[in-house]
Design a protein around this motif. Structure first.
Motif, PDB file in Angstrom:
ATOM      1  N   ALA A   9       0.832  -1.208   0.000  1.00  0.00           N
ATOM      2  CA  ALA A   9       0.000   0.000   0.000  1.00  0.00           C
ATOM      3  C   ALA A   9       0.865   1.256   0.000  1.00  0.00           C
ATOM      4  O   ALA A   9       0.567   2.224  -0.693  1.00  0.00           O
ATOM      5  CB  ALA A   9      -0.931  -0.001   1.206  1.00  0.00           C
ATOM      6  N   ARG A  10       1.949   1.248   0.767  1.00  0.00           N
ATOM      7  CA  ARG A  10       2.824   2.422   0.827  1.00  0.00           C
ATOM      8  C   ARG A  10       3.500   2.657  -0.519  1.00  0.00           C
ATOM      9  O   ARG A  10       3.681   3.799  -0.953  1.00  0.00           O
ATOM     10  CB  ARG A  10       3.891   2.223   1.903  1.00  0.00           C
ATOM     11  N   HIS A  15       3.408   9.632  -4.421  1.00  0.00           N
ATOM     12  CA  HIS A  15       3.708  10.982  -3.939  1.00  0.00           C
ATOM     13  C   HIS A  15       4.438  10.968  -2.599  1.00  0.00           C
ATOM     14  O   HIS A  15       4.735  12.023  -2.045  1.00  0.00           O
ATOM     15  CB  HIS A  15       2.417  11.796  -3.818  1.00  0.00           C
ATOM     16  N   ARG A  16       4.738   9.799  -2.077  1.00  0.00           N
ATOM     17  CA  ARG A  16       5.508   9.732  -0.841  1.00  0.00           C
ATOM     18  C   ARG A  16       6.744   8.867  -1.056  1.00  0.00           C
ATOM     19  O   ARG A  16       6.779   7.994  -1.930  1.00  0.00           O
ATOM     20  CB  ARG A  16       4.672   9.165   0.307  1.00  0.00           C
ATOM     21  N   GLY A  17       7.766   9.129  -0.261  1.00  0.00           N
ATOM     22  CA  GLY A  17       8.960   8.304  -0.318  1.00  0.00           C
ATOM     23  C   GLY A  17       8.811   7.117   0.614  1.00  0.00           C
ATOM     24  O   GLY A  17       7.889   7.055   1.431  1.00  0.00           O
ATOM     25  N   VAL A  18       9.712   6.164   0.486  1.00  0.00           N
ATOM     26  CA  VAL A  18       9.795   5.072   1.446  1.00  0.00           C
ATOM     27  C   VAL A  18      11.240   5.002   1.916  1.00  0.00           C
ATOM     28  O   VAL A  18      12.174   5.138   1.120  1.00  0.00           O
ATOM     29  CB  VAL A  18       9.334   3.723   0.850  1.00  0.00           C
ATOM     30  N   TYR A  19      11.419   4.773   3.215  1.00  0.00           N
ATOM     31  CA  TYR A  19      12.732   4.971   3.831  1.00  0.00           C
ATOM     32  C   TYR A  19      13.132   3.759   4.668  1.00  0.00           C
ATOM     33  O   TYR A  19      12.377   3.315   5.535  1.00  0.00           O
ATOM     34  CB  TYR A  19      12.700   6.231   4.699  1.00  0.00           C
ATOM     35  N   PHE A  20      14.357   3.254   4.385  1.00  0.00           N
ATOM     36  CA  PHE A  20      14.810   2.026   5.013  1.00  0.00           C
ATOM     37  C   PHE A  20      16.195   2.166   5.638  1.00  0.00           C
ATOM     38  O   PHE A  20      17.009   2.990   5.217  1.00  0.00           O
ATOM     39  CB  PHE A  20      14.865   0.894   3.981  1.00  0.00           C
ATOM     40  N   ASP A  50      12.477   8.533  11.908  1.00  0.00           N
ATOM     41  CA  ASP A  50      11.231   8.017  11.341  1.00  0.00           C
ATOM     42  C   ASP A  50      11.572   7.219  10.080  1.00  0.00           C
ATOM     43  O   ASP A  50      11.988   7.793   9.083  1.00  0.00           O
ATOM     44  CB  ASP A  50      10.307   9.188  11.010  1.00  0.00           C
ATOM     45  N   PHE A  51      11.429   5.917  10.141  1.00  0.00           N
ATOM     46  CA  PHE A  51      11.728   5.085   8.976  1.00  0.00           C
ATOM     47  C   PHE A  51      10.591   4.094   8.746  1.00  0.00           C
ATOM     48  O   PHE A  51       9.839   3.761   9.655  1.00  0.00           O
ATOM     49  CB  PHE A  51      13.072   4.359   9.141  1.00  0.00           C
ATOM     50  N   ASP A  52      10.470   3.629   7.497  1.00  0.00           N
ATOM     51  CA  ASP A  52       9.358   2.746   7.122  1.00  0.00           C
ATOM     52  C   ASP A  52       9.642   1.280   7.412  1.00  0.00           C
ATOM     53  O   ASP A  52       8.720   0.503   7.649  1.00  0.00           O
ATOM     54  CB  ASP A  52       9.036   2.906   5.635  1.00  0.00           C
ATOM     55  N   GLY A  53      10.904   0.892   7.348  1.00  0.00           N
ATOM     56  CA  GLY A  53      11.229  -0.506   7.550  1.00  0.00           C
ATOM     57  C   GLY A  53      12.718  -0.741   7.483  1.00  0.00           C
ATOM     58  O   GLY A  53      13.518   0.193   7.367  1.00  0.00           O
ATOM     59  N   LEU A  54      13.087  -2.019   7.564  1.00  0.00           N
ATOM     60  CA  LEU A  54      14.489  -2.406   7.519  1.00  0.00           C
ATOM     61  C   LEU A  54      14.728  -3.354   6.350  1.00  0.00           C
ATOM     62  O   LEU A  54      13.797  -3.967   5.832  1.00  0.00           O
ATOM     63  CB  LEU A  54      14.901  -3.079   8.826  1.00  0.00           C
ATOM     64  N   GLN A 182       8.614 -10.165 -14.928  1.00  0.00           N
ATOM     65  CA  GLN A 182       8.810 -11.466 -14.282  1.00  0.00           C
ATOM     66  C   GLN A 182       8.252 -11.498 -12.853  1.00  0.00           C
ATOM     67  O   GLN A 182       8.205 -12.568 -12.241  1.00  0.00           O
ATOM     68  CB  GLN A 182      10.304 -11.805 -14.263  1.00  0.00           C
ATOM     69  N   GLY A 183       7.837 -10.325 -12.335  1.00  0.00           N
ATOM     70  CA  GLY A 183       7.217 -10.317 -11.011  1.00  0.00           C
ATOM     71  C   GLY A 183       7.741  -9.301 -10.030  1.00  0.00           C
ATOM     72  O   GLY A 183       7.214  -9.173  -8.922  1.00  0.00           O
ATOM     73  N   CYS A 184       8.791  -8.536 -10.395  1.00  0.00           N
ATOM     74  CA  CYS A 184       9.357  -7.539  -9.472  1.00  0.00           C
ATOM     75  C   CYS A 184       8.480  -6.289  -9.427  1.00  0.00           C
ATOM     76  O   CYS A 184       8.084  -5.757 -10.461  1.00  0.00           O
ATOM     77  CB  CYS A 184      10.752  -7.124  -9.931  1.00  0.00           C
ATOM     78  N   ASN A 185       8.244  -5.795  -8.214  1.00  0.00           N
ATOM     79  CA  ASN A 185       7.435  -4.584  -8.036  1.00  0.00           C
ATOM     80  C   ASN A 185       8.211  -3.436  -7.399  1.00  0.00           C
ATOM     81  O   ASN A 185       7.647  -2.368  -7.158  1.00  0.00           O
ATOM     82  CB  ASN A 185       6.207  -4.902  -7.195  1.00  0.00           C
ATOM     83  N   PHE A 186       9.482  -3.657  -7.120  1.00  0.00           N
ATOM     84  CA  PHE A 186      10.347  -2.582  -6.647  1.00  0.00           C
ATOM     85  C   PHE A 186      11.794  -3.008  -6.842  1.00  0.00           C
ATOM     86  O   PHE A 186      12.093  -4.196  -7.026  1.00  0.00           O
ATOM     87  CB  PHE A 186      10.073  -2.234  -5.181  1.00  0.00           C
ATOM     88  N   PHE A 187      12.692  -2.019  -6.808  1.00  0.00           N
ATOM     89  CA  PHE A 187      14.109  -2.294  -7.022  1.00  0.00           C
ATOM     90  C   PHE A 187      14.944  -1.529  -5.995  1.00  0.00           C
ATOM     91  O   PHE A 187      14.603  -0.409  -5.628  1.00  0.00           O
ATOM     92  CB  PHE A 187      14.535  -1.892  -8.436  1.00  0.00           C
ATOM     93  N   ILE A 188      16.024  -2.147  -5.574  1.00  0.00           N
ATOM     94  CA  ILE A 188      16.946  -1.522  -4.628  1.00  0.00           C
ATOM     95  C   ILE A 188      18.313  -1.445  -5.298  1.00  0.00           C
ATOM     96  O   ILE A 188      18.825  -2.449  -5.806  1.00  0.00           O
ATOM     97  CB  ILE A 188      17.025  -2.313  -3.313  1.00  0.00           C
ATOM     98  N   SER A 189      18.901  -0.259  -5.303  1.00  0.00           N
ATOM     99  CA  SER A 189      20.215  -0.091  -5.931  1.00  0.00           C
ATOM    100  C   SER A 189      21.314  -0.572  -4.992  1.00  0.00           C
ATOM    101  O   SER A 189      21.096  -0.733  -3.790  1.00  0.00           O
ATOM    102  CB  SER A 189      20.454   1.385  -6.277  1.00  0.00           C
TER     103      SER A 189
END
Length: 326
Positions: A9-10, A15-20, A50-54, A182-189
């Motif tokens: 959902a996030r 319009h919002r960032g996500v922070y790890f 304030d962070f969204d997850g790890l 193939q199924g990816c919904n996000f990417f991490i550099s």
């Protein structure tokens, strides 16, 4: 038990960032009670931000990727799923778990996935393929994605993106699109020390998505502070592109750690300025590549600085959107 990822959902709100905060599991010879203590110390360090997850990495030897000697000796770690589960319960925040599929076959990996969901409560997974084409591969990355997509459990699946690959081959934007299919919904550099390579990749990806009528997927940009020559050697060993002038700035500064933080802050600003015209949903991941207290504390400072820049960028995007409507 929750039956789907909290992050989905996030991620849908562009319009919002996500922070790890990125971290690694303790070494495998660490007693379990100490593992819990290490988790407590990490969460105590980040308790005022304030962070969204790890993000919990799956550390591999990777000696097949390069002929250079590893600056820090490789030591196996506890199961990333175990550490993810512990951090999730203690922080009450989502945890993305990395999984290297190099040594898996289809049956073993499917069992791993079922245990991840049912035993450890792991719902958010980033798959990592072979570090070298010379390795014998029992399970391809594409087949591993398919295994998760067709699994009975509703995993939220991510992939890795490497700007250095785009700099050398010019096709990382196409790999992102293929991985999404193939199924990816996000990417991490991987860690960024060459902002231009990242700018080139993101720009090409944004334009390609627009031309094909595709929705760009969330891209989480990773930054890591560097406080010593040894850490810099490790960054280079990992395959991260560090321009010569940047290396010299860090090594010749009065305080290498703070100089690297300034460099990372400037790098993010360059990236954000360059991609402002494009609709790319972004995020941040701040990691410490060593267990040195100085660098861990430096990563917290870096998080605060970069989060502020990202929030300002998103506010500017929102303002531009409002002006465009009027």
């Amino acid at each position: 038990m929750k039956t789907e990822s909290e992050l989905k959902a996030r991620y849908n709100d562009i319009h919002r960032g996500v922070y790890f905060i990125g971290t690694t599991p303790p070494k495998s010879d660490t007693p379990l009670e100490e593992v819990e203590s290490i988790a407590n110390k990490l969460l105590e360090r980040v308790s005022d931000i304030d962070f969204d997850g790890l993000i919990v990495y799956d550390i591999q030897d990777e000696n097949s990727r390069t002929n250079k000697p590893r600056p820090f000796p490789f030591k196996s770690t506890h199961d990333p799923r175990l550490y993810s589960s512990l951090l999730n319960k203690k922080s009450n925040r989502p945890v993305i778990t990395y999984k290297s599929v190099v040594q898996s076959n289809a049956d073993d990996f499917n069992q791993w996935a079922n245990e991840a969901w049912k035993k450890y409560g792991v719902k958010d997974i980033v798959l990592v393929g072979s570090p070298s084409k010379n390795n014998t591969i029992s399970l391809s990355l594409e087949n591993a994605y398919n295994t998760l997509v067709t699994n009975e459990n509703n995993f939220f699946i991510g992939g890795v993106t490497i700007a250095e690959r785009h700099a050398s081959k010019g096709n990382e934007h196409q790999r992102l699109i293929e991985k999404h299919q193939q199924g990816c919904n996000f990417f991490i550099s991987q860690a960024i020390y060459n902002p231009q390579a990242t700018i080139d990749m993101l720009t090409r990806y944004a334009i390609e998505c627009k031309e094909q009528g595709l929705k760009p997927q969330r891209l989480i940009l990773t930054f890591s502070p560097c406080g010593s020559q040894k850490t810099l050697e490790f960054i280079d060993w990992l395959g991260v592109s560090v321009p010569e002038a940047t290396s010299l700035r860090i090594l010749n500064a009065n305080n290498s750690l703070y100089e690297s933080i300034r460099i990372c802050s400037n790098s993010l600003q360059q990236i954000l300025d360059a991609i402002l015209p494009y609709d790319l949903p972004l995020g941040l991941n701040i990691e410490s590549l060593t267990n040195r207290k100085e660098e861990i504390d430096g990563s917290i400072l870096l998080y605060k600085l970069l989060r502020s820049k990202m929030d300002n960028y998103l506010a500017k995007k929102e303002l531009n959107l409002l002006i465009g409507k009027n």
